[in-house]
Design an enzyme around this catalytic site. Structure first.
Site, PDB file in Angstrom:
ATOM      1  N   THR A   1       0.827  -1.210   0.000  1.00 31.71           N
ATOM      2  CA  THR A   1       0.000   0.000   0.000  1.00 31.71           C
ATOM      3  C   THR A   1       0.860   1.258   0.000  1.00 31.71           C
ATOM      4  O   THR A   1       0.559   2.226  -0.708  1.00 31.71           O
ATOM      5  CB  THR A   1      -0.944  -0.008   1.213  1.00 31.71           C
ATOM      6  OG1 THR A   1      -1.813  -1.149   1.121  1.00 31.71           O
ATOM      7  CG2 THR A   1      -1.795   1.247   1.265  1.00 31.71           C
TER       8      THR A   1
ATOM      9  N   LYS B   1      -9.063  -0.919  -5.374  1.00 33.03           N
ATOM     10  CA  LYS B   1      -8.855  -2.076  -4.504  1.00 33.03           C
ATOM     11  C   LYS B   1     -10.001  -3.037  -4.745  1.00 33.03           C
ATOM     12  O   LYS B   1     -11.133  -2.803  -4.309  1.00 33.03           O
ATOM     13  CB  LYS B   1      -8.836  -1.636  -3.037  1.00 33.03           C
ATOM     14  CG  LYS B   1      -8.523  -2.767  -2.050  1.00 33.03           C
ATOM     15  CD  LYS B   1      -7.046  -3.098  -2.025  1.00 33.03           C
ATOM     16  CE  LYS B   1      -6.729  -4.125  -0.942  1.00 33.03           C
ATOM     17  NZ  LYS B   1      -5.291  -4.430  -0.860  1.00 33.03           N
TER      18      LYS B   1
ATOM     19  N   GLY C   1      -3.727  -5.440  -5.349  1.00 28.79           N
ATOM     20  CA  GLY C   1      -4.280  -6.721  -4.957  1.00 28.79           C
ATOM     21  C   GLY C   1      -4.213  -6.953  -3.460  1.00 28.79           C
ATOM     22  O   GLY C   1      -3.767  -6.099  -2.692  1.00 28.79           O
TER      23      GLY C   1
ATOM     24  N   GLY D   1       9.599  -3.049  -0.694  1.00 25.82           N
ATOM     25  CA  GLY D   1       8.547  -2.269  -0.055  1.00 25.82           C
ATOM     26  C   GLY D   1       8.905  -1.648   1.275  1.00 25.82           C
ATOM     27  O   GLY D   1       8.209  -0.746   1.748  1.00 25.82           O
ATOM     28  N   SER D   2       9.993  -2.101   1.888  1.00 25.19           N
ATOM     29  CA  SER D   2      10.407  -1.548   3.184  1.00 25.19           C
ATOM     30  C   SER D   2      11.896  -1.813   3.356  1.00 25.19           C
ATOM     31  O   SER D   2      12.296  -2.851   3.881  1.00 25.19           O
ATOM     32  CB  SER D   2       9.603  -2.189   4.324  1.00 25.19           C
ATOM     33  OG  SER D   2       9.979  -1.658   5.573  1.00 25.19           O
TER      34      SER D   2
END
Length: 240
Positions: free
Chosen positions: A16, A37, A111, A171-172
Site C-alpha cells: 500500500t 482495490k 491486490g 517495499g520496506s
C-alpha cells in the site's frame, strides 16, 4: 501505461505504501490518478482501508475505489465465503478499471496479498485481472533474507501466463541493511529476470504526508516517473 497491477510476494510487505508512492509521483507530474482495490479484507465497515491510506499519503487528488469489503483478514475468496457474500470476480475488476481509465491517466490496482491469492471459488486471481486488462504487473517484495525465492516464483508465474513484470520494488528497505539485504540489490534482477525499480524506506508510511509526497520520486526509478537508480543506491550503501 494507463493501468498497472500492484501485487506482492507476501502480505504486510509495503504494497500500500508503494502504491501511494507511485500515485504521489504521478500526481506531482500532473497526471490524474485512480487507485482501485478489488477486495479489502480484515477491515470493519467504518474503518479506513488501503485506499484511504493511499489517499492520506499521496493526496486527496487520488480517486479511490473499493469494490468489496470483507471483515475477516483472509484471502478474498475465503473472506467472502465466511461473510456469506458474493466474491469479487475478475470481470468486475476489469470493468471498474476500464471505466476509471476513461477519466484518469493512471489506474493502480492493488491486490490482496500475492499474485495467486484466490478471489473466488473458481480460483480466479489477480493474474486473471492482469490478463483481461493486458496490464503490466509491479511486484513489491521484502528486502531481506528469503525474498529471492518468493520473488522468483512470482516472476515465473507471471511469465508462464504471458504477463509482463514491470519490475520489483523493495517495499520496506531498512536504514541499516544487513549483508543479505545488500546482496539482494544485485541478486534480485538476476533471479527474477526483472529490473529493480525502487526501494521504499522502512517507516515511510509514518512520514507526514507532505514529506512523503516530496520524497516519493527519490524512492522510485524513472520507469515509475522517479529518479531512483539501483546502481547508485547500492553504491551509496557500500560507501556507508
Amino acid at each position: 501505461m494507463s493501468t498497472v497491477i500492484v501485487t506482492g510476494t507476501d502480505t504486510e510487505i509495503g504494497k500500500t505504501v508503494t502504491t501511494a508512492a507511485v500515485a504521489a509521483t504521478a500526481l506531482a507530474q500532473g497526471r490524474r490518478v485512480a487507485v482501485l482495490k478489488p477486495a479489502q479484507t480484515g477491515v470493519a465497515p467504518d474503518e479506513p482501508g488501503d485506499v484511504a491510506e493511499v489517499r492520506r499519503l499521496a493526496g486527496d487528488a487520488v480517486t479511490g475505489s473499493e469494490l468489496a469489503r470483507f471483515p475477516d483478514p483472509l484471502a478474498p475468496a475465503t473472506a467472502a465465503r465466511r461473510a456469506g457474500r458474493a466474491p469479487v470476480r475478475p470481470r468486475e475488476v476489469e470493468r471498474a478499471a476500464r471505466s476509471l481509465a476513461t477519466t484518469h491517466d493512471l489506474v493502480l490496482i492493488e491486490g490482496a496479498g500475492g499474485l495467486l491469492v484466490r478471489f473466488d471459488e473458481a480460483g480466479s486471481t489477480l493474474a486473471d485481472v492482469a490478463q483481461l486488462l493486458d496490464a503490466p504487473v509491479l511486484v513489491v517484495a521484502r528486502a531481506g533474507l528469503g525474498t529471492l525465492n518468493a520473488a522468483a516464483l512470482t516472476a515465473e508465474a507471471l511469465r508462464t501466463r504471458g504477463l509482463r513484470c514491470l519490475g520489483i520494488v523493495f517495499g520496506s528497505f531498512p536504514p541499516a541493511p544487513d549483508l543479505a539485504t545488500r546482496c539482494n540489490l544485485a541478486d534480485m534482477p538476476e533471479v527474477t529476470d526483472a529490473p529493480l525499480i525502487g526501494a521504499i524506506p522502512q517507516g515511510a508510511g509514518a512520514l507526514p504526508p507532505e514529506r512523503f509526497r516530496s520524497a516519493a520520486a527519490d524512492w522510485l526509478a524513472p520507469t515509475l516517473s522517479g529518479t531512483w537508480d539501483a546502481t547508485a543506491f547500492a553504491g551509496s550503501l557500500h560507501e556507508g
